[in-house]
Scaffold this motif. Structure first.
Motif, PDB file in Angstrom:
ATOM      1  N   ARG A  20       0.835  -1.205   0.000  1.00 32.20           N
ATOM      2  CA  ARG A  20       0.000   0.000   0.000  1.00 32.20           C
ATOM      3  C   ARG A  20       0.866   1.249   0.000  1.00 32.20           C
ATOM      4  O   ARG A  20       0.567   2.226  -0.683  1.00 32.20           O
ATOM      5  N   GLY A  65       0.413   8.258   3.015  1.00 34.45           N
ATOM      6  CA  GLY A  65      -1.026   8.134   2.770  1.00 34.45           C
ATOM      7  C   GLY A  65      -1.431   6.698   2.506  1.00 34.45           C
ATOM      8  O   GLY A  65      -2.480   6.239   2.965  1.00 34.45           O
ATOM      9  N   ILE A  68      -1.422   4.898   5.863  1.00 31.26           N
ATOM     10  CA  ILE A  68      -2.612   5.268   6.639  1.00 31.26           C
ATOM     11  C   ILE A  68      -3.833   4.543   6.080  1.00 31.26           C
ATOM     12  O   ILE A  68      -4.701   4.088   6.830  1.00 31.26           O
ATOM     13  N   ASN A  69      -3.905   4.425   4.754  1.00 27.88           N
ATOM     14  CA  ASN A  69      -4.997   3.691   4.122  1.00 27.88           C
ATOM     15  C   ASN A  69      -5.018   2.246   4.616  1.00 27.88           C
ATOM     16  O   ASN A  69      -6.068   1.718   4.970  1.00 27.88           O
ATOM     17  N   TYR A  70      -3.878   1.611   4.650  1.00 22.80           N
ATOM     18  CA  TYR A  70      -3.805   0.228   5.128  1.00 22.80           C
ATOM     19  C   TYR A  70      -4.254   0.132   6.581  1.00 22.80           C
ATOM     20  O   TYR A  70      -5.041  -0.738   6.934  1.00 22.80           O
ATOM     21  N   LEU A  72      -6.141   2.157   8.411  1.00 24.23           N
ATOM     22  CA  LEU A  72      -7.567   2.419   8.609  1.00 24.23           C
ATOM     23  C   LEU A  72      -8.424   1.243   8.140  1.00 24.23           C
ATOM     24  O   LEU A  72      -9.398   0.882   8.800  1.00 24.23           O
ATOM     25  N   HIS A  76     -10.395  -0.991  10.998  1.00 27.50           N
ATOM     26  CA  HIS A  76     -11.629  -0.221  11.047  1.00 27.50           C
ATOM     27  C   HIS A  76     -12.603  -0.768  12.084  1.00 27.50           C
ATOM     28  O   HIS A  76     -13.329  -0.005  12.719  1.00 27.50           O
ATOM     29  N   ALA A  86     -14.341   4.210   6.579  1.00 27.00           N
ATOM     30  CA  ALA A  86     -12.882   4.084   6.603  1.00 27.00           C
ATOM     31  C   ALA A  86     -12.286   4.303   5.213  1.00 27.00           C
ATOM     32  O   ALA A  86     -11.241   4.936   5.080  1.00 27.00           O
ATOM     33  N   SER A  90      -9.904   7.416   4.491  1.00 27.20           N
ATOM     34  CA  SER A  90      -8.525   7.175   4.049  1.00 27.20           C
ATOM     35  C   SER A  90      -8.252   7.848   2.705  1.00 27.20           C
ATOM     36  O   SER A  90      -7.148   8.345   2.474  1.00 27.20           O
ATOM     37  N   TYR A  94      -5.464  10.677   2.201  1.00 26.39           N
ATOM     38  CA  TYR A  94      -4.450  10.519   1.157  1.00 26.39           C
ATOM     39  C   TYR A  94      -4.389  11.761   0.275  1.00 26.39           C
ATOM     40  O   TYR A  94      -3.302  12.264  -0.018  1.00 26.39           O
TER      41      TYR A  94
END
Length: 112
Positions: A20, A65, A68-70, A72, A76, A86, A90, A94
């Motif tokens: 990610r 970013g 953070i996506n991963y 969240l 979640h 989520a 995210s 990002y």
């Protein structure tokens, strides 16, 4: 008998988080490279290597970013938010991070 939730015991998968982060960094690098490719005559006051700063900072912001996506999406349930929330959160994080990375990378050159 007490039920135990399996999602609370899920460890962080380093390979998935790394993918990610690399995807976010690659998207940021492609975006800033396309933006910088349009500069035909840069200001001589910027110096010869003025492109290095945005080409390093924007992919780092994209990688953060992506990480953070991963996080969240992985946590979640533990955070108590719905998966759709989520995903949207995210994506917003990002985009804001990529925008701030672009500002930080281009300040003093193309971002006046």
């Amino acid at each position: 008998m007490v039920q135990q939730n399996n999602y609370q015991n899920q460890p962080v998968q380093v390979a998935a988080a790394g993918r990610r982060a690399l995807t976010g960094a690659a998207f940021g690098l492609a975006l800033i490279a396309l933006f910088l490719a349009g500069v035909q005559h840069p200001d001589p006051a910027w110096g010869k290597l003025w492109m290095i700063r945005p080409l390093l900072i924007v992919p780092m912001a994209g990688a953060l970013g992506g990480l953070i996506n991963y996080m969240l999406l992985h946590y979640h349930r533990r955070l108590g938010i719905h998966k759709a929330v989520a995903v949207v959160l995210s994506a917003l994080i990002y985009l804001v991070g990529l925008w701030l990375g672009s500002v930080l990378g281009l300040v003093g050159t193309l971002w006046d």
